[in-house]
Design a protein around this motif. Structure first.
Motif, PDB file in Angstrom:
ATOM      1  N   ALA A 165      -5.468   8.177   1.194  1.00  0.00           N
ATOM      2  CA  ALA A 165      -4.982   7.882   2.549  1.00  0.00           C
ATOM      3  C   ALA A 165      -4.374   6.490   2.605  1.00  0.00           C
ATOM      4  O   ALA A 165      -4.922   5.544   2.045  1.00  0.00           O
ATOM      5  N   ASP A 166      -3.243   6.399   3.287  1.00  0.00           N
ATOM      6  CA  ASP A 166      -2.588   5.106   3.538  1.00  0.00           C
ATOM      7  C   ASP A 166      -2.690   4.873   5.045  1.00  0.00           C
ATOM      8  O   ASP A 166      -2.292   5.725   5.833  1.00  0.00           O
ATOM      9  N   VAL A 167      -3.261   3.754   5.428  1.00  0.00           N
ATOM     10  CA  VAL A 167      -3.399   3.467   6.863  1.00  0.00           C
ATOM     11  C   VAL A 167      -2.744   2.119   7.163  1.00  0.00           C
ATOM     12  O   VAL A 167      -2.479   1.333   6.248  1.00  0.00           O
ATOM     13  N   THR A 196       6.106   7.930   2.023  1.00  0.00           N
ATOM     14  CA  THR A 196       5.682   6.884   2.953  1.00  0.00           C
ATOM     15  C   THR A 196       6.839   5.951   3.264  1.00  0.00           C
ATOM     16  O   THR A 196       7.756   5.782   2.473  1.00  0.00           O
ATOM     17  N   LYS A 197       6.756   5.327   4.417  1.00  0.00           N
ATOM     18  CA  LYS A 197       7.793   4.371   4.810  1.00  0.00           C
ATOM     19  C   LYS A 197       7.443   2.997   4.234  1.00  0.00           C
ATOM     20  O   LYS A 197       6.313   2.529   4.364  1.00  0.00           O
ATOM     21  N   VAL A 198       8.421   2.369   3.581  1.00  0.00           N
ATOM     22  CA  VAL A 198       8.211   1.061   2.945  1.00  0.00           C
ATOM     23  C   VAL A 198       9.237   0.093   3.502  1.00  0.00           C
ATOM     24  O   VAL A 198      10.420   0.417   3.593  1.00  0.00           O
ATOM     25  N   LYS A 254       0.826  -1.208   0.000  1.00  0.00           N
ATOM     26  CA  LYS A 254       0.000   0.000   0.000  1.00  0.00           C
ATOM     27  C   LYS A 254       0.863   1.263   0.000  1.00  0.00           C
ATOM     28  O   LYS A 254       0.653   2.182  -0.789  1.00  0.00           O
ATOM     29  N   SER A 255       1.833   1.276   0.900  1.00  0.00           N
ATOM     30  CA  SER A 255       2.683   2.475   1.002  1.00  0.00           C
ATOM     31  C   SER A 255       3.560   2.624  -0.236  1.00  0.00           C
ATOM     32  O   SER A 255       3.829   3.749  -0.682  1.00  0.00           O
ATOM     33  N   SER A 256       3.980   1.495  -0.794  1.00  0.00           N
ATOM     34  CA  SER A 256       4.781   1.564  -2.028  1.00  0.00           C
ATOM     35  C   SER A 256       3.960   2.198  -3.142  1.00  0.00           C
ATOM     36  O   SER A 256       4.471   2.996  -3.931  1.00  0.00           O
ATOM     37  N   THR A 266       4.599  -1.812   8.893  1.00  0.00           N
ATOM     38  CA  THR A 266       5.582  -0.753   8.689  1.00  0.00           C
ATOM     39  C   THR A 266       4.904   0.593   8.890  1.00  0.00           C
ATOM     40  O   THR A 266       5.438   1.492   9.525  1.00  0.00           O
ATOM     41  N   THR A 267       3.701   0.702   8.346  1.00  0.00           N
ATOM     42  CA  THR A 267       2.947   1.944   8.498  1.00  0.00           C
ATOM     43  C   THR A 267       2.234   1.902   9.847  1.00  0.00           C
ATOM     44  O   THR A 267       1.457   0.983  10.110  1.00  0.00           O
ATOM     45  N   LEU A 268       2.536   2.875  10.691  1.00  0.00           N
ATOM     46  CA  LEU A 268       1.949   2.881  12.040  1.00  0.00           C
ATOM     47  C   LEU A 268       0.934   3.990  12.237  1.00  0.00           C
ATOM     48  O   LEU A 268       0.213   4.019  13.221  1.00  0.00           O
TER      49      LEU A 268
HETATM   50 MG   LIG Z   1       2.570   0.670   4.737  1.00  0.00          MG
END
Ligand SMILES: [Mg+2]
Ligand SMILES: Nc1nc2c(ncn2[C@@H]2O[C@H](COP(=O)(O)OP(=O)(O)OP(=O)(O)O)[C@@H](O)[C@H]2O)c(=O)[nH]1
Length: 395
Positions: free
Chosen positions: A210-212, A182-184, A170-172, A190-192
């Motif tokens: 939005a990335d959750v 975003t952190k990958v 998702k973050s990628s 990974t995503t907090l």
């Molecule tokens: Mg993520």
């Protein structure tokens, strides 16, 4: 830390007292009444600030008090209004009272809500002069401002939101299509905390996505990061369901996430979905999982690693995400900001300061609340208080 909730206490300012005063002029022995009105107390206002990301600024300072109105003075001088306190909150903040009733929803940049209204100032004795009462020897006192406990809840405003198992990519994907850094990483969760990205179209249109944190089976019972962040999906008009096709059984991954979305409620189980089959670079052939679901509007196969299929997906987003519901009719100009104001309340009672003590009209509160209102108006122990035909001494 990302804070999407805060509890605060707000107190508006008390209104200033009206003045009881009589004109004094050289060689005029007995002038008429000239006591000015007290100024209104300041309001506490919340305003939506597009530069704020979350509610962390409310984790320390939690009590806010607006300024009190100045008292009126002789020579018809009106007291100055109390200073307003303006609290900045991120766009998407909802305001609830202690009973959980929603008071305001600050969805637009610069939306404002008056959450505690300043007390009205009292009228000076000048206002009570009439042909039959030329020397009113009383003035109204100011009333206390509203005071209340509030809960603030931030629900991000995104056009579309990513959903999927941890590690699905998702973050990628958001990193590929938006400005979001975003952190990958190749471990789950990974995503907090939620991240918003802005996606640009060549024609200048923009979408926020939005990335959750990822969902896992049992999230509704609190497994993993649980459901904590799904409130930030509630306002999205489209879900982008990201699936790792290199992992086991893509169709089952879809069902697991979908069950958790439905268990959360708030309409997440009914939102239309774009399905992204990610990591096709790891498969020899393009995957064909069976996803017969009426909510799935389209399926994209892509790779965030190589970029294959990402551009088609980005274009698809602009085509498939439903337009925002117009809040105003087309030909009515959209206001710069919205102001929510509690319905004006009829002032239930008034307190007057008289020669002898205090007089109350209207429907005053009873017991302790009445005592407090009188003390706030300056009444001391033993003061004479008149309500209707009754006279009593303040205990
Ligand atoms: Mg993520
Ligand atoms: N080979 C390959 N690896 C990918 C692809 N997309 C993402 N990855 C890798 O998959 C891992 C997880 O990616 P993330 O983007 O962090 O996944 P996520 O869904 O945001 O994960 P959480 O934040 O933990 O929920 C990372 O190591 C990525 O580099 C892809 O298309 N191909």
């Amino acid at each position: 830390m990302f804070h999407d909730r805060a509890r605060i206490h707000v107190a508006a300012g008390r209104g200033g007292d009206g003045s009881m005063s009589f004109r004094r002029e050289y060689r005029v022995p007995k002038g008429g009444p000239d006591g000015g009105d007290g100024g209104p107390g300041g309001d506490v206002v919340l305003s939506a600030d597009p530069d704020l990301r979350d509610l962390s600024s409310f984790q320390r300072g939690r009590r806010f008090r607006a300024g009190r109105g100045e008292h009126g003075r002789g020579a018809n001088k009106t007291g100055a209004a109390g200073e307003t306190v303006e609290l900045h909150v991120p766009v998407g903040t909802q305001v609830f009272d202690e009973e959980g009733t929603i008071l305001a929803d600050l969805t637009g940049p610069r939306s404002r809500a008056v959450v505690a209204e300043g007390g009205p100032g009292g009228r000076g004795n000048k206002r009570f002069a009439s042909p039959t009462r030329q020397t009113p020897r009383f003035a109204e006192t100011g009333l206390p401002g509203e005071e209340r406990a509030l809960e603030l809840r931030l629900k991000l405003l995104a056009d579309a939101a990513l959903a999927g198992l941890p590690n699905a990519g998702k973050s990628s994907l958001l990193r590929r299509i938006s400005n979001a850094q975003t952190k990958v990483a190749d471990y789950p969760f990974t995503t907090l905390e939620p991240v918003l990205g802005t996606v640009d179209a060549p024609d200048g249109r923009q979408l926020t996505v939005a990335d959750v944190p990822g969902l896992i089976e049992g999230a509704s019972e609190g497994v993993g990061l649980g459901h904590e962040f799904l409130a930030h999906l509630e306002r999205a008009r489209m879900l982008v369901h990201v699936i790792d096709v290199a992992a086991d059984d893509p169709a089952e991954q879809f069902r697991v996430v979908d069950r958790e979305l439905s268990a959360y409620g708030a309409g997440l189980g009914e939102l239309p979905q774009i399905v992204v089959l990610n990591k096709i670079d790891l498969l020899p052939d393009s995957p064909q999982p069976e996803l017969h679901d009426p909510r799935v509007v389209r399926v994209f196969a892509l790779s965030c690693a190589t970029g294959e299929g990402v551009e088609e997906f980005r274009r698809g987003l602009f085509e498939l995400v439903p337009a925002a519901e117009p809040t105003e009719e087309e030909d009515v100009p959209v206001p710069d900001f919205l102001v929510y104001r509690p319905k004006p309340k009829a002032r239930p009672y008034r307190i007057f300061r008289t020669d002898r003590g205090f007089r109350i009209t209207g429907t005053p509160p009873e017991g302790e609340e009445l005592e407090e209102a009188l003390k706030a108006a300056g009444a001391r122990k033993g003061a004479e208080v008149e309500i209707g035909d009754e006279v009593f001494e303040l205990a």
